[in-house]
Motif scaffolding. Structure first.
Motif, PDB file in Angstrom:
ATOM      1  N   PHE A 110      11.405   0.057 -22.364  1.00  0.00           N
ATOM      2  CA  PHE A 110      10.151  -0.387 -22.989  1.00  0.00           C
ATOM      3  C   PHE A 110       9.501   0.798 -23.714  1.00  0.00           C
ATOM      4  O   PHE A 110       9.038   0.674 -24.855  1.00  0.00           O
ATOM      5  CB  PHE A 110       9.198  -0.956 -21.921  1.00  0.00           C
ATOM      6  CG  PHE A 110       8.238  -1.959 -22.483  1.00  0.00           C
ATOM      7  CD1 PHE A 110       8.399  -3.309 -22.245  1.00  0.00           C
ATOM      8  CD2 PHE A 110       7.171  -1.552 -23.274  1.00  0.00           C
ATOM      9  CE1 PHE A 110       7.515  -4.240 -22.778  1.00  0.00           C
ATOM     10  CE2 PHE A 110       6.295  -2.463 -23.819  1.00  0.00           C
ATOM     11  CZ  PHE A 110       6.468  -3.814 -23.577  1.00  0.00           C
ATOM     12  N   ASP A 111       9.493   1.957 -23.062  1.00  0.00           N
ATOM     13  CA  ASP A 111       8.945   3.162 -23.690  1.00  0.00           C
ATOM     14  C   ASP A 111       9.812   3.642 -24.848  1.00  0.00           C
ATOM     15  O   ASP A 111       9.303   4.130 -25.858  1.00  0.00           O
ATOM     16  CB  ASP A 111       8.844   4.292 -22.663  1.00  0.00           C
ATOM     17  CG  ASP A 111       7.516   4.261 -21.928  1.00  0.00           C
ATOM     18  OD1 ASP A 111       6.630   3.472 -22.316  1.00  0.00           O
ATOM     19  OD2 ASP A 111       7.368   5.029 -20.961  1.00  0.00           O
ATOM     20  N   ASN A 113      11.609   1.843 -26.877  1.00  0.00           N
ATOM     21  CA  ASN A 113      11.292   0.995 -28.036  1.00  0.00           C
ATOM     22  C   ASN A 113       9.861   1.223 -28.505  1.00  0.00           C
ATOM     23  O   ASN A 113       9.550   1.061 -29.682  1.00  0.00           O
ATOM     24  CB  ASN A 113      11.511  -0.479 -27.687  1.00  0.00           C
ATOM     25  CG  ASN A 113      12.995  -0.825 -27.598  1.00  0.00           C
ATOM     26  OD1 ASN A 113      13.827  -0.178 -28.225  1.00  0.00           O
ATOM     27  ND2 ASN A 113      13.320  -1.829 -26.813  1.00  0.00           N
ATOM     28  N   GLY A 114       8.992   1.577 -27.568  1.00  0.00           N
ATOM     29  CA  GLY A 114       7.606   1.850 -27.952  1.00  0.00           C
ATOM     30  C   GLY A 114       7.474   3.140 -28.749  1.00  0.00           C
ATOM     31  O   GLY A 114       6.504   3.326 -29.483  1.00  0.00           O
ATOM     32  N   SER A 136       9.329  -5.460 -26.169  1.00  0.00           N
ATOM     33  CA  SER A 136       9.114  -4.033 -26.403  1.00  0.00           C
ATOM     34  C   SER A 136       9.465  -3.640 -27.842  1.00  0.00           C
ATOM     35  O   SER A 136       8.888  -2.687 -28.381  1.00  0.00           O
ATOM     36  CB  SER A 136       9.941  -3.210 -25.418  1.00  0.00           C
ATOM     37  OG  SER A 136      11.306  -3.570 -25.469  1.00  0.00           O
ATOM     38  N   ASP A 139       6.377  -4.840 -29.833  1.00  0.00           N
ATOM     39  CA  ASP A 139       5.256  -3.904 -29.661  1.00  0.00           C
ATOM     40  C   ASP A 139       5.521  -2.584 -30.383  1.00  0.00           C
ATOM     41  O   ASP A 139       4.626  -2.028 -31.014  1.00  0.00           O
ATOM     42  CB  ASP A 139       5.018  -3.636 -28.171  1.00  0.00           C
ATOM     43  CG  ASP A 139       4.402  -4.834 -27.466  1.00  0.00           C
ATOM     44  OD1 ASP A 139       4.294  -5.907 -28.097  1.00  0.00           O
ATOM     45  OD2 ASP A 139       4.036  -4.702 -26.286  1.00  0.00           O
ATOM     46  N   GLY A 140       6.748  -2.078 -30.263  1.00  0.00           N
ATOM     47  CA  GLY A 140       7.083  -0.802 -30.900  1.00  0.00           C
ATOM     48  C   GLY A 140       6.940  -0.884 -32.412  1.00  0.00           C
ATOM     49  O   GLY A 140       6.427   0.042 -33.056  1.00  0.00           O
ATOM     50  N   LEU A 143       3.394  -0.701 -33.476  1.00  0.00           N
ATOM     51  CA  LEU A 143       2.784   0.624 -33.396  1.00  0.00           C
ATOM     52  C   LEU A 143       3.080   1.475 -34.635  1.00  0.00           C
ATOM     53  O   LEU A 143       2.422   2.481 -34.871  1.00  0.00           O
ATOM     54  CB  LEU A 143       3.275   1.354 -32.139  1.00  0.00           C
ATOM     55  CG  LEU A 143       2.705   0.831 -30.820  1.00  0.00           C
ATOM     56  CD1 LEU A 143       3.431   1.454 -29.640  1.00  0.00           C
ATOM     57  CD2 LEU A 143       1.209   1.116 -30.739  1.00  0.00           C
ATOM     58  N   PRO A 268       5.657   8.276 -26.232  1.00  0.00           N
ATOM     59  CA  PRO A 268       5.964   8.034 -24.808  1.00  0.00           C
ATOM     60  C   PRO A 268       6.833   9.145 -24.206  1.00  0.00           C
ATOM     61  O   PRO A 268       6.877   9.307 -22.994  1.00  0.00           O
ATOM     62  CB  PRO A 268       6.727   6.702 -24.824  1.00  0.00           C
ATOM     63  CG  PRO A 268       6.468   6.105 -26.155  1.00  0.00           C
ATOM     64  CD  PRO A 268       6.221   7.235 -27.092  1.00  0.00           C
TER      65      PRO A 268
END
Ligand code: PLP
Length: 396
Positions: A110-111, A113-114, A136, A139-140, A143, A268
């Motif tokens: 998740f991080d 991809n973030g 993810s 969301d990424g 961002l 991240p």
């Protein structure tokens, strides 16, 4: 002042009334093909424990040794004082396994991809994402400052149309992002066609191979290997939280410069703690095992084929495919209720599976998602099918 209590209570009631409350079932044993829950012993067909490494003695032993030799926590991000030699060794071993130039670890996929999109694509750039991509990735991509485009699941005509739009809109860098395996369907992305289009339009390709690393493809290298495009995918993201031991941790793997820039700029990575020593050591052991697990991969394939064959013979409606994620479909307006009741009846019979309905999957496309593991015996697979049949008869 806590003035929103009533609003939050109302939101919770709304979720409950819509039948959408997610409840967590307690396991009183380690994760494995056989577990004990508060309802008793159960055969487990809903974990991502594809190679059965989550409770593998060699993985547990490596993690224990690391606790003694390397301590409990790092208490620092990597670039301050949070890097042990084993962190860089795990990165190198992942690169060797995936056939990439370099790899960077994160606390989770998740991080990963973030943190990857924002660094690679900014103002003036464009990212096109499959509509079924993992949360993810969504969301990424949000961002980053790049313009966002979306294509219908695995639809190459639509991807081409979007790429033409992106070029027409004057995008500078263009990136195509896809899951290697779509987790609710168990289908594999058409990576060969995606790489062909990427070449034609001068785009980068990112594949999130969380449901593939370690077991998909002839030697478990994932969907790029399965599709014969290992040297054409630019970026692979993945997790240590599924087939590779299932603890936690994720990574981005690919071209040397991409990984180097992520180490400098990816938030991240820069602002979150290093992966714990025992997790790194256990994951290295899991990867060492995965590397030579042709037998386990063959067992996993056999279990998947057997389950799919027996369920089809028993008259169930399966989505086609070869992946150990096997969706048993309950279409139509009554499907969500049917799938839910059958999953409950199966648990009473000692088989743990999970039903998914809207909004996790589209309306009238409810399903029970079965996940096979190399840790299942043939007897386990047959017991799962028998439980499906008996529970369907009971509920009908
Ligand atoms: C599970 C999963 C993730 C998240 O991985 P974690 O390491 O648990 O954060 C990301 N992408 C996909 C496609 C996944 O299936």
């Amino acid at each position: 002042m806590y003035t929103i209590k009533n609003e939050l209570t109302a939101a919770l009631a709304e979720i409950e009334n819509a039948g959408l409350t997610k409840r967590e079932r307690l396991l009183t044993t380690p994760q494995g093909s056989h577990v004990t829950t508060t309802t008793g012993e159960a055969l487990n067909f809903c974990a991502n424990n594809y190679l059965g490494l989550a409770d593998h003695p060699a993985v547990v032993a490596a993690a224990k040794d690391a606790l003694d030799e390397l301590g409990f926590g790092m208490a620092s991000v990597r670039f301050i004082c949070g890097t042990q030699e084993q962190h860089t060794l795990l990165e190198r071993e992942l690169s060797e396994f995936l056939g990439t130039e370099d790899t960077i670890l994160y606390s989770s996929c998740f991080d990963a991809n973030g943190g990857v999109f924002e660094v690679l694509c900014g103002e003036g750039d464009a990212i096109v994402s499959d509509e079924l991509n993992h949360a993810s990735i969504i969301d990424g991509v949000r961002l980053s400052r790049a313009t966002r485009y979306r294509y219908r699941n695995a639809d190459m005509d639509d991807l081409r149309a979007q790429l033409e739009r992106m070029r027409g809109d004057g995008a500078n860098r263009v990136l195509i992002a896809t899951d290697g395996v779509f987790s609710m369907d168990g289908s594999i992305a058409p990576l060969r066609e995606i790489c062909d289009l990427a070449e034609e339009f001068g785009a980068l390709v990112l594949v999130d191979d969380s449901h593939a690393t370690g077991f998909v493809g002839p030697t478990g290298r994932g969907t790029p290997e399965a599709c014969g495009v290992q040297d054409r995918v630019d970026i692979v993201t993945g997790t240590l939280g599924k087939a590779l031991g299932g603890a936690s941790g994720g990574f981005v793997s690919g071209h040397r410069e991409i990984v180097a820039l992520l180490r400098q700029r990816s938030r991240p990575y820069l602002f979150s703690n290093a992966v714990a020593p025992s997790v790194v050591a256990g994951s290295r052991a899991a990867l060492r095992i995965a590397r030579v697990s042709d037998d386990a991969r063959a067992t996993l394939r056999r279990n998947t084929e057997l389950f799919r064959r027996l369920m089809t013979e028993a008259g169930f409606d399966l989505l086609p495919g070869q992946h150990p994620i096997t969706p048993v479909m309950f279409p139509g307006d009554e499907g969500a209720r049917q799938a839910g009741t059958i999953a409950e009846a199966m648990l009473r019979r000692g088989v743990y599976v999970v039903a998914f309905s809207f909004p996790v999957v589209p309306h009238a496309r409810a399903r029970i998602r079965v996940q096979l593991s190399a840790a299942h015996s043939e007897e386990d697979v047959r017991a799962c099918v028998a439980s499906f049949v008996a529970s369907r008869d009971e509920v009908a």
